[in-house]
Design a protein around this motif. Structure first.
Motif, PDB file in Angstrom:
ATOM      1  N   LEU A  52       0.774  -1.046   0.116  1.00  0.00           N
ATOM      2  CA  LEU A  52       0.089  -0.066   0.123  1.00  0.00           C
ATOM      3  C   LEU A  52       0.938   1.328   0.019  1.00  0.00           C
ATOM      4  CD1 LEU A  52      -2.966   1.277   0.033  1.00  0.00           C
ATOM      5  CD2 LEU A  52      -2.804   0.947   2.687  1.00  0.00           C
ATOM      6  N   ILE A  53       1.935   1.272   0.726  1.00  0.00           N
ATOM      7  CA  ILE A  53       3.004   2.407   0.745  1.00  0.00           C
ATOM      8  C   ILE A  53       3.490   2.629  -0.642  1.00  0.00           C
ATOM      9  CG2 ILE A  53       5.301   3.251   1.423  1.00  0.00           C
ATOM     10  CD1 ILE A  53       4.524   1.485   4.030  1.00  0.00           C
ATOM     11  N   CYS A  54       3.884   1.525  -1.257  1.00  0.00           N
ATOM     12  CA  CYS A  54       4.381   1.748  -2.787  1.00  0.00           C
ATOM     13  C   CYS A  54       3.124   2.390  -3.454  1.00  0.00           C
ATOM     14  CB  CYS A  54       5.063   0.517  -3.284  1.00  0.00           C
ATOM     15  SG  CYS A  54       6.455   0.018  -2.364  1.00  0.00           S
ATOM     16  N   GLU A  55       1.884   1.667  -3.591  1.00  0.00           N
ATOM     17  CA  GLU A  55       0.813   2.102  -4.438  1.00  0.00           C
ATOM     18  C   GLU A  55       0.518   3.459  -4.358  1.00  0.00           C
ATOM     19  OE1 GLU A  55      -2.446  -0.524  -3.397  1.00  0.00           O
ATOM     20  OE2 GLU A  55      -1.310  -2.194  -4.748  1.00  0.00           O
ATOM     21  N   GLU A  56       0.600   3.894  -3.143  1.00  0.00           N
ATOM     22  CA  GLU A  56       0.130   5.269  -2.786  1.00  0.00           C
ATOM     23  C   GLU A  56       1.430   6.394  -2.643  1.00  0.00           C
ATOM     24  OE1 GLU A  56      -2.912   6.640  -2.341  1.00  0.00           O
ATOM     25  OE2 GLU A  56      -4.032   4.792  -2.094  1.00  0.00           O
ATOM     26  N   SER A  57       2.462   5.825  -2.774  1.00  0.00           N
ATOM     27  CA  SER A  57       3.814   6.637  -2.488  1.00  0.00           C
ATOM     28  C   SER A  57       3.730   7.434  -1.306  1.00  0.00           C
ATOM     29  CB  SER A  57       3.797   7.666  -3.729  1.00  0.00           C
ATOM     30  OG  SER A  57       4.190   7.065  -4.990  1.00  0.00           O
ATOM     31  N   ALA A  58       3.237   6.851  -0.126  1.00  0.00           N
ATOM     32  CA  ALA A  58       2.942   7.372   1.026  1.00  0.00           C
ATOM     33  C   ALA A  58       4.272   8.211   1.681  1.00  0.00           C
ATOM     34  CB  ALA A  58       2.461   6.219   1.994  1.00  0.00           C
ATOM     35  N   THR A  59       3.820   9.046   2.294  1.00  0.00           N
ATOM     36  CA  THR A  59       4.777  10.005   3.029  1.00  0.00           C
ATOM     37  C   THR A  59       5.226   9.329   4.399  1.00  0.00           C
ATOM     38  OG1 THR A  59       3.926  12.109   2.193  1.00  0.00           O
ATOM     39  CG2 THR A  59       5.454  12.417   4.205  1.00  0.00           C
ATOM     40  N   CYS A  60       4.468   8.789   4.985  1.00  0.00           N
ATOM     41  CA  CYS A  60       4.470   8.184   6.215  1.00  0.00           C
ATOM     42  C   CYS A  60       3.345   7.450   6.653  1.00  0.00           C
ATOM     43  CB  CYS A  60       4.703   9.077   7.469  1.00  0.00           C
ATOM     44  SG  CYS A  60       3.357  10.176   7.883  1.00  0.00           S
ATOM     45  N   VAL A  61       3.653   6.628   7.942  1.00  0.00           N
ATOM     46  CA  VAL A  61       2.495   5.816   8.528  1.00  0.00           C
ATOM     47  C   VAL A  61       2.493   5.929   9.962  1.00  0.00           C
ATOM     48  CG1 VAL A  61       2.020   3.213   8.863  1.00  0.00           C
ATOM     49  CG2 VAL A  61       2.979   3.844   6.762  1.00  0.00           C
ATOM     50  N   PHE A  62       1.278   5.915  10.312  1.00  0.00           N
ATOM     51  CA  PHE A  62       0.932   6.011  11.768  1.00  0.00           C
ATOM     52  C   PHE A  62       0.264   4.590  12.298  1.00  0.00           C
ATOM     53  CE2 PHE A  62       0.791  10.417  10.793  1.00  0.00           C
ATOM     54  CZ  PHE A  62       1.276  11.078  11.652  1.00  0.00           C
ATOM     55  N   LEU A  63       1.188   3.909  13.061  1.00  0.00           N
ATOM     56  CA  LEU A  63       0.861   2.638  13.829  1.00  0.00           C
ATOM     57  C   LEU A  63      -0.012   2.996  14.895  1.00  0.00           C
ATOM     58  CD1 LEU A  63       3.861   0.593  13.259  1.00  0.00           C
ATOM     59  CD2 LEU A  63       1.851   0.499  11.636  1.00  0.00           C
ATOM     60  N   CYS A  64      -1.298   2.386  14.983  1.00  0.00           N
ATOM     61  CA  CYS A  64      -2.164   3.242  16.194  1.00  0.00           C
ATOM     62  C   CYS A  64      -2.673   2.243  17.105  1.00  0.00           C
ATOM     63  CB  CYS A  64      -3.272   3.783  15.481  1.00  0.00           C
ATOM     64  SG  CYS A  64      -3.134   5.451  14.439  1.00  0.00           S
TER      65      CYS A  64
END
Length: 340
Positions: A71-83
């Motif tokens: 998902l990170i690669c698909e969205e070119s995500a800036t960061c992730v919040f593990l909650c």
């Protein structure tokens, strides 16, 4: 500013919802929510721009992080919040290689922070904490009472929300509590016993970037949801909270964090409680946001938004402004929280 994608996991959790609400202060950010629970995704879908079902981190952490990386690669995500605790514990155990940063400490440090006894040992500053004794057998209960008298506080080493916690008036009560949980598969070594802290319950949360404390804020937990259903009156779900002056709690929290890491990075959350003399004592340091991030954001310290901007190499801008004290959050189960 903008053009960023951010992934928020554990979307059905109250912390994830707070993170999403805080990030909505910048309408240009695309927010993707993840959860293993189909009903959580259905309920929270209106809050996010996209939602994705993922494996449960506590059932299959490898698959959870593989799906997250895709998902990170698909969205070119800036960061992730593990909650959620399960996701942070999986992150600590698996040390996954992700293509964007996680808004918290490293996997190695997250492993330490997932265990309250390990945290206490690693900080190695007993005066910052209540008197603490990791339990190995019932004799340790007697030791604690002979040292401090009553009442004392017994709780699980791992987990949040006052998990399995109980206030003890006698060693016999403590031994009975250990026996009850021993019959349910909990080893005696999974417990801590503490000095009982009678004062206000607080949270300080701070954002670090390359070792610099960028911003921090504090709140007091004044009342809990479902308090009457717990042994202690503490459920971990704040019903009524209020922002307070962070300075005294920041000093204690920052000292402990810098004992854990010479160059802190990301968001840390520190739970504290006042002792009989009104001094703040650390009860837990979390590798994820806790407290009420949306309350702190409403009062001028939007840690999730500031973190995203820093990860994107942008100035924090209006994410951090002069903090307002006395801002209150009132929560109920089935309605939006009221901020006053």
């Amino acid at each position: 500013m903008g053009g960023m994608a951010v992934i928020v996991t554990g979307l059905g959790s109250c912390i994830a919802i707070d993170v999403v609400r805080a990030l909505r202060a910048d309408s240009s950010i695309r927010i993707i929510g993840c959860d293993a629970d189909e009903w959580a995704l259905r309920q929270m879908a209106p809050l996010v721009d996209a939602h994705v079902r993922v494996p449960r981190a506590d059932d299959d952490a490898v698959s959870f992080f593989a799906t997250l990386e895709q998902l990170i690669c698909e969205e070119s995500a800036t960061c992730v919040f593990l909650c959620t605790d399960a996701e942070v514990e999986g992150y600590a155990t698996e040390s996954p290689k992700l293509s964007c940063p996680v808004a918290g400490p490293s996997p190695e440090l997250s492993a330490v922070l997932s265990d309250k006894a390990a945290t206490y040992k690693a900080v190695d500053e007993p005066e910052l904490f209540p008197w603490t004794l990791p339990i190995s057998n019932e004799a340790d209960i007697d030791t604690a009472f002979s040292t401090l008298g009553s009442p004392l506080w017994l709780r699980a080493r791992v987990g949040s929300g006052a998990r399995r916690a109980i206030e003890l008036d006698s060693a016999e009560e403590g031994k009975a509590w250990l026996k009850y949980w021993r019959l349910r598969g909990c080893a005696d070594s999974s417990w801590l016993i503490h000095e009982f802290l009678p004062g206000a319950i607080l949270n300080w949360s701070g954002l670090y970037h390359d070792g610099t404390l960028v911003a921090g804020a504090a709140m007091q937990r004044m009342r809990y949801l479902l308090a009457e259903s717990t042994m202690t009156g503490i459920s971990g779900q704040t019903a009524h909270g209020m922002t307070v002056d962070a300075r005294v709690y920041e000093e204690v929290s920052d000292l402990a964090i810098r004992k854990l890491s010479a160059v802190p990075q990301g968001i840390y959350s520190v739970d504290l409680r006042l002792d009989v003399q009104g001094r703040p004592r650390i009860t837990e340091i979390s590798a994820r946001l806790s407290g009420r991030p949306a309350l702190l954001a409403a009062a001028g310290t939007n840690l999730p938004l500031a973190a995203v901007r820093l990860f994107a190499k942008q100035p924090v801008g209006d994410a951090i402004t002069e903090p307002r004290l006395g801002v209150r959050m009132h929560r109920q189960v089935d309605v939006e929280p009221l901020l006053t």
